[in-house]
Design a protein around this motif. Structure first.
Motif, short mmCIF file in Angstrom:
data_model
loop_
_atom_site.label_atom_id
_atom_site.label_comp_id
_atom_site.label_asym_id
_atom_site.label_seq_id
_atom_site.Cartn_x
_atom_site.Cartn_y
_atom_site.Cartn_z
N TYR A 33 0.84 -1.20 0.00
CA TYR A 33 0.00 0.00 0.00
C TYR A 33 0.88 1.25 0.00
O TYR A 33 1.96 1.25 0.58
N TYR A 35 0.38 5.32 1.24
CA TYR A 35 -0.46 6.31 1.89
C TYR A 35 0.23 7.66 1.83
O TYR A 35 1.45 7.76 1.83
N LEU A 45 -5.23 6.74 1.43
CA LEU A 45 -4.73 5.69 0.56
C LEU A 45 -4.57 6.19 -0.87
O LEU A 45 -5.52 6.73 -1.46
N TYR A 48 -3.03 0.61 -3.91
CA TYR A 48 -2.69 -0.63 -3.25
C TYR A 48 -2.62 -1.75 -4.27
O TYR A 48 -3.20 -1.67 -5.36
N GLN A 50 -2.65 -6.14 -4.37
CA GLN A 50 -2.83 -7.39 -3.62
C GLN A 50 -2.04 -8.55 -4.23
O GLN A 50 -1.82 -9.57 -3.57
N ASP A 59 -8.07 6.35 -2.60
CA ASP A 59 -8.93 7.54 -2.54
C ASP A 59 -8.35 8.76 -3.24
O ASP A 59 -9.08 9.65 -3.66
N LEU A 90 3.95 7.13 3.12
CA LEU A 90 4.15 5.89 3.87
C LEU A 90 3.79 4.69 3.01
O LEU A 90 2.74 4.65 2.39
N THR A 96 -2.69 -10.92 2.68
CA THR A 96 -4.03 -10.63 2.20
C THR A 96 -5.09 -11.21 3.13
O THR A 96 -6.25 -10.88 3.05
N ALA A 101 -1.36 -4.15 8.83
CA ALA A 101 -0.31 -3.77 7.91
C ALA A 101 0.91 -3.30 8.68
O ALA A 101 0.79 -2.76 9.79
#
Lengths: 112, 112
Positions: A33, A35, A45, A48, A50, A59, A90, A96, A101
């Motif tokens: 992720y 941030y 965010l 990200y 997975q 966002d 960050l 998952t 985190a």
């Protein structure tokens, strides 16, 4: 020791330049992720991922780009389209399956 | 994007006092997490909660997963100077998307 490494810790760039922030993890986590944190604010965010070769917008993805070519690496590029790029960035990673985190130490980007 | 309601926003306390902060949401979460962030560093995971009603301790810290699965609180007993920092709550819904939803943080300041 396992962990997440962000580099550099501090970064200065001129307005209009693209800049890439590094994030590497050796925790064997699938998810990673990015941030953004502004003074006195929480975490927002950006992107990200997975799994390798797949990532999703968060966002506030506008003006940022990422890649996930390897499980261990998730670099973030702050492009010149990002209107207010000065912030604390960050990187985090997780399994998952949950369990929260784990974060890197952050990169403080200042654009002058 | 969705955010958790975290309160209070900041706390000024005397050394030795107990501290309490909480997070609420209109959504149900499967996991609640509490993090602490020191200035200029990434957040560090303090406590993870996985079941409604669960009460978990980590030294002087105690956190609970609300019975409705829509809230959580964190208590710090007998605060010391190194407790200063920003405390964040985060929730994870546990569906196929393992994103964390974050509170805006509680800034803890200890009066000399």
């Amino acid at each position: 020791d396992g962990g997440i490494t962000q580099s550099p810790k501090y970064l200065f760039r001129k307005e209009g330049q693209n800049v890439t922030l590094s994030c590497e993890q050796n925790l064997n986590h699938d998810a990673m992720y990015w941030y953004r944190q502004d003074p006195g604010q929480g975490l927002r965010l950006i992107y990200y991922s997975q799994i390798v070769n797949d990532f999703q917008k968060g966002d506030i993805a506008e003006g940022y780009s990422v890649s996930r070519e390897k499980k261990e690496s998730f670099p973030l590029t702050v492009t010149s389209a990002q209107k207010n790029p000065t912030a604390f960035y960050l990187c985090a990673s997780s399994y998952t399956g949950g369990d929260g985190a784990f974060f890197g130490q952050g990169t403080r980007l200042t654009v002058v | 994007g969705q955010q958790l309601n975290q309160s209070p926003q900041s706390m000024f306390i005397q050394e030795g006092e107990d501290v309490s902060m909480n997070c609420t949401s209109s959504s149900i979460f499967n996991t609640w997490l509490w993090y602490k962030q020191d200035p200029g560093e990434g957040p560090v995971l303090l406590i993870a909660l996985y079941k409604a009603g669960e009460l978990t301790s980590n030294g002087r810290l105690t956190a609970q997963f609300g019975i409705t699965r829509k809230d959580s609180f964190l208590n710090i007993s007998a605060s010391i100077p190194s407790d200063v920092g920003i405390y964040f709550c985060a929730g994870q819904k546990g569906d196929s998307n393992y994103q964390l939803i974050w509170g805006a943080g509680t800034k803890l300041i200890i009066k000399p």
